[in-house]
Design a protein around this motif. Sequence first.
Motif, PDB file in Angstrom:
ATOM      1  N   GLU A  98      33.544  39.540  38.925  1.00  0.00           N
ATOM      2  CA  GLU A  98      34.823  40.169  39.668  1.00  0.00           C
ATOM      3  C   GLU A  98      34.296  40.714  40.846  1.00  0.00           C
ATOM      4  N   LEU A  99      35.352  41.251  41.694  1.00  0.00           N
ATOM      5  CA  LEU A  99      35.157  41.535  43.056  1.00  0.00           C
ATOM      6  C   LEU A  99      34.177  42.955  42.762  1.00  0.00           C
ATOM      7  N   GLU A 101      33.889  45.807  44.117  1.00  0.00           N
ATOM      8  CA  GLU A 101      34.452  46.987  44.087  1.00  0.00           C
ATOM      9  C   GLU A 101      35.197  47.306  42.830  1.00  0.00           C
ATOM     10  N   THR A 104      32.589  48.867  40.968  1.00  0.00           N
ATOM     11  CA  THR A 104      31.748  50.082  41.647  1.00  0.00           C
ATOM     12  C   THR A 104      32.214  51.265  40.965  1.00  0.00           C
ATOM     13  N   GLY A 105      31.446  52.247  40.787  1.00  0.00           N
ATOM     14  CA  GLY A 105      31.876  53.577  40.455  1.00  0.00           C
ATOM     15  C   GLY A 105      32.105  53.889  38.787  1.00  0.00           C
ATOM     16  N   LYS A 106      31.907  52.922  38.167  1.00  0.00           N
ATOM     17  CA  LYS A 106      32.255  52.780  36.579  1.00  0.00           C
ATOM     18  C   LYS A 106      31.264  53.117  35.704  1.00  0.00           C
ATOM     19  N   ILE A 114      23.636  45.956  37.873  1.00  0.00           N
ATOM     20  CA  ILE A 114      24.551  45.109  38.028  1.00  0.00           C
ATOM     21  C   ILE A 114      24.101  43.987  38.790  1.00  0.00           C
ATOM     22  N   TYR A 115      24.277  42.522  38.466  1.00  0.00           N
ATOM     23  CA  TYR A 115      23.850  41.616  39.404  1.00  0.00           C
ATOM     24  C   TYR A 115      24.961  41.261  40.425  1.00  0.00           C
ATOM     25  N   LEU A 127      28.629  40.139  38.890  1.00  0.00           N
ATOM     26  CA  LEU A 127      28.613  39.478  37.455  1.00  0.00           C
ATOM     27  C   LEU A 127      29.349  40.826  36.631  1.00  0.00           C
ATOM     28  N   ARG A 137      41.192  46.259  34.100  1.00  0.00           N
ATOM     29  CA  ARG A 137      41.692  45.727  35.286  1.00  0.00           C
ATOM     30  C   ARG A 137      42.576  44.802  35.151  1.00  0.00           C
ATOM     31  N   MET A 379      42.570  54.474  36.325  1.00  0.00           N
ATOM     32  CA  MET A 379      41.837  54.635  37.625  1.00  0.00           C
ATOM     33  C   MET A 379      41.983  53.131  38.185  1.00  0.00           C
ATOM     34  N   PHE A 380      42.530  52.199  37.610  1.00  0.00           N
ATOM     35  CA  PHE A 380      42.493  50.897  38.271  1.00  0.00           C
ATOM     36  C   PHE A 380      44.304  50.662  38.857  1.00  0.00           C
TER      37      PHE A 380
END
Lengths: 513, 474
Positions: A98-99, A101, A104-106, A114-115, A127, A137, A379-380
């Motif tokens: 995924e992007l 971002e 991030t923050g989840k 996170i890879y 990844l 998402r 949040m998305f």
Amino acid sequence: MADKAQLQEAIKTQGEVVRKLKSEKASKEQIDEEVAKLLQLKAQLGGDEGKHVFVLKTAKGTRDYNPKQMAIREKVFSIIISCFKRHGAETIDTPVFELKETLTGKYGEDSKLIYDLKDQGGELLSLRYDLTVPFARYLALNKITNIKRYHIAKVYRRDNPAMTRGRYREFYQCDFDIAGQYDAMIPDAECLKIVYEILNELDLGDFRIKVNDRRILDGMFAVCGVPDEKFRTICSTVDKLDKMAWEDVKKEMVNEKGLSEDVADRIGEYVSMQGGQDLAERLLQDPKLSQNKQAFAGLTDMKLLFSYLELFQVTDKVVFDLSLARGLDYYTGVIYEAILSQTIPASVSTPAEQNGADEAGVSVGSVAGGGRYDGLVGMFDPKGRKVPCVGVSIGIERIFSIMEQKAETSSEKVRTTETQVLVASAQKNLLEERLKLTSELWNAGIKAEVLYKKNPKLLSQLQHCEETGIPLVAILGEQELKDGVVKLRNVASREEVDVPRADLVDEIKKRTL
Amino acid sequence: MADKAQLQEAIKTQGEVVRKLKSEKASKEQIDEEVAKLLQLKAQLGGDEGKHVFVLKTAKGTRDYNPKQMAIREKVFSIIISCFKRHGAETIDTPVFELKETLTGKYGEDSKLIYDLKDQGGELLSLRYDLTVPFARYLALNKITNIKRYHIAKVYRRDNPAMTRGRYREFYQCDFDIAGQYDAMIPDAECLKIVYEILNELDLGDFRIKVNDRRILDGMFAVCGVPDEKFRTICSTVDKLDKMAWEDVKKEMVNEKGLSEDVADRIGEYVSMQGGQDLAERLLQDPKLSQNKQAFAGLTDMKLLFSYLELFQVTDKVVFDLSLARGLDYYTGVIYEAILSQTIPASVSTPAEQNGADEAGVSVGSVAGGGRYDGLVGMFDPKGRKVPCVGVSIGIERIFSIMEQKAEAEVLYKKNPKLLSQLQHCEETGIPLVAILGEQELKDGVVKLRNVASREEVDVPRADLVDEIKKRTL
């Protein structure tokens, strides 16, 4: 880029290390690790030309699945998927990365696991760490408000330090989620029914499903006197009760998290409670708890949930357990965890494992976990539109290893192919006839094999059948060809019968139902 | 880390860009792209707290599969896997990333398309680029000398520049390979039988499988006078014959690759040849070619291959085609490519696609490709032990898009407003049956007879239509 001379020096030194270990008869693992380092150094020296010296291994924390493991995997997926389908679920798939971002923050503290992909001039990518965030998402991106979906795919976590036994960095997750605004607790109950069905069908022995509710936990902390800002951290400590005794959990609350003994004791009284609908009703009579809005809502819903579970006939294995506190921050309502009753074999668990969640985000001994998470999709969504969700993640890697162990100890062989018949000949110069017959069988949908040898010995053809579990062998011979028959032999019993060529397909079908 | 003030300035400027595009009524794509940049800037400003502003999209070159697409995918996999199983294949799976060095030096020029993982202090890793190199690594690692395996999984290629239509960066490959030392051409023939069966069962219309052999190609280049060191590069040029006319291919050979016209013409004579076992026999009589050791070996094996294909009953769709020259360097013997006979719909192909291999490593129009590669596993084995391999890769993304288009066409057909009003008329007036005519039905000589109430449809041969109607409306 290391200087060539420095590299050669490093290779010399590392070579000494390897030689020393070998002469000291060190463990194979240690030797292999140092040899790997040596080969890696040599590879840097060699570059792309000439001899290709490779470190022949998979990446740390990953593994290949061999055909036996794939056969087991296929069987497990088939049972699980058929249960999901029985409940009307669709499936989706999302990309492996995924992007950055998006992720991030989840995941709170776990974000360091996170890879990331290398910045190669385009978007920053990572990844996927689980299937829940990609799901949220997907819902927001496609403006979906209602869906019942399952998703089986691999996720990636850079677990550090060195991989504890059984914990992989690449592993399967098997998620089922119901998204949408519905009447309270019905989808939640269906999730539990699904877990119940799957664990029954997988034949893993007895199990229990613990349920609790984030609102009941928070309400309980409030009435016990836990300061608001400590809720989450006390929650993590309570979470350890499935692995640690209460005395140690209490110690952590008081010594490390700064609670007074009184408060800890009050928590202790509640978290030792387990029951069914009766417990929910009893707690609704508890003067302190029932006055707390959160707890009241949670307990009312818990009572409702149990009434549905009764109708779904699963209450024999579901327990309302006030000590259940699942790790993830995004749960907003009911939470649950399924645990196998069998003792964890000593060979599988290690002290390191006891202290942390395993790869499926469930503690060792667990085979499934989940809950309600109403705030994640919002949040998305650019407009913050909420889509309530409830779901469960099946701890499929744990199930794989249990099934793999069962297969090893069982006398029954796991077949890796489904071949029904081997086309063979005992005489020479019959390759063409064998190929012709094999082709006829394939055209009729029969699963058949033939050895890639012009003149194989009958013994080696039979051996191939025995090794791979092929039940029948169709033997051609000059006389049989003249007579228009084929000798059909049962590999195990060695019984043989002459079958007219035209009836061969039917005979094979009959014998390999 | 950008200075906060600079960031806010950049956000302001980008906001202007977006507003301007919108007022100019620029294309949706353009607007979306600039909006995405704006949101990304805002996200950097926002950090982890407060409002989460996300660029809500999948990574470039990747896509989600919705439930409809998954249903199609499941159907396609089920047909393909059942064919593999019918032939006694097992399956394996490998990790999505390999050690970077495992992939290094295997893909030639394409190496720049490999996705690397960030160096986060551990091993250097890269996402797999295909399933063949992991397979060779798997065989060497486990010291396997014989296996018949299929592997269906996604692979990753950082195609640059911007994704041409239909070309993804994450896509499925569906590989089938037979590894091991066996009597010549039998496993090679089984691979072709499998491709034939799969393409039949997927019901994609007519197709052809072209076969050739790396040794025949090399022998042909030698006898035509191509210098040894130009074999590979002339091979790539010949490979373009499926998309370019001979005149242009010849031009490239002469002008760009430095061959003399004579040599090019000689090549031209050979590469125009197509046939079956007869062509192999004829070429074995060719005085020049038969004297070349490589070509002789290749032609002898080609003859043998066709004798097995005859027994497997697939020669009706297999063509020995001297112009087939597949891209990958590691092929050492037979090579083949399956192509659908249907014209590529204009909506699917673009000029950009015409000039390059698509995501499955096969040229557009192809749905499968493969060959023999005897040297690859030896590159991984510490002792250099060789394990001969032959295999095929099914171009499954292409098959998905064909099936998706078919499904779409079906839905459109059913939702056709004119058809709808005709059906409505039946409902209003109580007509129980409707006989629907369509292009395909006319070609097939049938009529779709639909029960208006139940919506059940059946294709009825035109000749039986009267009886069928009578039967159903007694």
